[in-house]
Design an enzyme around this catalytic site. Structure first.
Site, PDB file in Angstrom:
ATOM      1  N   GLN A 174      -4.713  -1.778   9.401  1.00 22.54           N
ATOM      2  CA  GLN A 174      -4.870  -3.002   8.810  1.00 22.54           C
ATOM      3  C   GLN A 174      -5.315  -3.997   9.743  1.00 22.54           C
ATOM      4  O   GLN A 174      -5.031  -4.066  10.924  1.00 22.54           O
ATOM      5  CB  GLN A 174      -3.420  -3.249   8.374  1.00 22.54           C
ATOM      6  CG  GLN A 174      -3.234  -4.684   7.617  1.00 22.54           C
ATOM      7  CD  GLN A 174      -3.759  -4.501   6.248  1.00 22.54           C
ATOM      8  OE1 GLN A 174      -4.019  -3.545   5.757  1.00 22.54           O
ATOM      9  NE2 GLN A 174      -4.204  -5.710   5.842  1.00 22.54           N
TER      10      GLN A 174
ATOM     11  N   LYS B  66       0.904  -1.174   0.109  1.00 17.95           N
ATOM     12  CA  LYS B  66      -0.048  -0.138   0.087  1.00 17.95           C
ATOM     13  C   LYS B  66       0.994   1.419  -0.088  1.00 17.95           C
ATOM     14  O   LYS B  66       0.679   2.067  -0.693  1.00 17.95           O
ATOM     15  CB  LYS B  66      -0.959  -0.091   1.149  1.00 17.95           C
ATOM     16  CG  LYS B  66      -1.870  -1.033   0.974  1.00 17.95           C
ATOM     17  CD  LYS B  66      -2.832  -1.176   2.273  1.00 17.95           C
ATOM     18  CE  LYS B  66      -3.686  -2.415   2.056  1.00 17.95           C
ATOM     19  NZ  LYS B  66      -4.728  -2.901   3.384  1.00 17.95           N
TER      20      LYS B  66
ATOM     21  N   ASP C 164     -11.471   2.681   4.132  1.00 22.20           N
ATOM     22  CA  ASP C 164     -11.641   1.265   4.020  1.00 22.20           C
ATOM     23  C   ASP C 164     -13.149   1.194   3.968  1.00 22.20           C
ATOM     24  O   ASP C 164     -13.518  -0.069   3.436  1.00 22.20           O
ATOM     25  CB  ASP C 164     -11.266   0.513   5.343  1.00 22.20           C
ATOM     26  CG  ASP C 164      -9.851  -0.119   4.936  1.00 22.20           C
ATOM     27  OD1 ASP C 164      -9.662  -0.714   4.107  1.00 22.20           O
ATOM     28  OD2 ASP C 164      -9.407  -0.275   6.148  1.00 22.20           O
TER      29      ASP C 164
END
Ligand code: GUN
Length: 297
Positions: A99, A55, A122
């Site tokens: 994460q 990422k 997200d």
């Protein structure tokens, strides 16, 4: 002809989409706005470490501002919530991603709820889940199902009126995938069935799928005979299986038995090189969307 399913190339589609996004990034920068993403990693989960590194690299290549914040596995929930508050208030940061999975002492729901919904790239905050569910385009679509939808659209797979079967009901993939396929618009208008661990006769249902999306987290769960001949198969699974013959000691397989499925399906995504590269691409899209909405609400 059996044995020659079209391979849906997520690497190529992702690359093309990133090239398109570059123009919008340049335009934002021209107005003095550099989209910024903060990625938070707690602990040393090997797969998470790989994803977080990818990422960061993708942000760098796209010319986005990014910070990767690594915290030890003993981090308390209070400390993480404090960090999120700091990132919520940071004007350089338009997107925040924590994460998953998180270590057991931290309640993931409390953490995801603390992220400013305007920075929740997200799409896991209930405000964004709700917006995606009702088709409000200002909501952030979770990157993996959003990537699958784009892959279908850009591979010319018609979804309108087709029977899409989603295998898996996770908050990260299955549920939002079903919501996107149900929407009124491109990559939507499908008739959607969701199967999960309590579904009876899964094979009987998957065999009816014009489009089968598999996100069940079980290596090679879907066999060739569970697939409708000529159907489209999208494999979201990424599983490490031991393979002592390889230097790294494992190989990656999806949730679908690729070699068998390829002989039955009309089109299929490989693992790796299918959904994975799309997920990171859509994270970049969401970060740019966040910066755009922040600069021109
Ligand atoms: N872990 C597995 N998939 C995801 C994802 O899409 N976002 C985050 N934050 N963690 C994940």
């Amino acid at each position: 002809m059996p044995g020659d399913a079209k391979i849906i190339d997520g690497t190529a589609v992702g690359k093309a989409m990133r090239a398109e996004l570059a123009a919008e990034i340049a335009a934002l920068k021209g107005r003095g706005v550099t989209p910024g993403l903060a990625v938070v990693l707690i602990g040393e989960n090997p797969a998470s470490q790989v994803y977080v590194r990818m990422k960061g690299k993708a942000c760098q290549e796209a010319g986005l501002y990014h910070e990767t914040l690594k915290l030890p596995k003993e981090t308390t929930e209070g400390n993480l919530l404090g960090l999120i508050e700091r990132l919520n208030a940071d004007h350089k940061i338009h997107g925040i991603l924590v994460q998953l999975p998180l270590p057991p002492q931290i309640n993931a729901q409390r953490v995801l709820h603390r992220i400013d919904p305007a920075k929740d790239v997200d799409g896991f905050h209930p405000e964004n889940v709700g917006k995606v569910s009702i088709g409000d385009a200002s909501g952030f679509r979770p990157a993996t199902p959003y990537g699958v939808q784009q892959l279908l659209i850009r591979s010319g797979v018609e979804t309108t009126g087709r029977h899409a079967v989603v295998l898996g009901r996770s908050n990260i993939v299955g549920r939002p995938m079903a919501a996107l396929l149900l929407q009124d618009g491109p990559g939507g208008n499908a008739t959607v069935t969701v199967c999960h661990s309590r579904t009876r006769d899964i094979g009987g249902i998957t065999r009816q799928a014009d489009i089968l999306i598999v996100a069940i987290g079980k290596p090679e769960f879907v066999t060739g005979e569970m697939i409708k001949p000529g159907g489209v198969v999208i494999d979201v699974g990424v599983n490490r299986v031991e393979d002592p013959s390889l230097k790294q000691g494992y190989r990656l397989v999806g949730d679908v038995r690729f070699a068998e499925a390829k002989r039955v399906a009309g089109a299929i995504t490989p693992v790796p090189g299918g959904v994975g590269p799309m997920t990171i691409t859509m994270l970049l899209y969401n970060t740019v969307q966040a910066a755009r909405q922040w600069s021109a609400p």
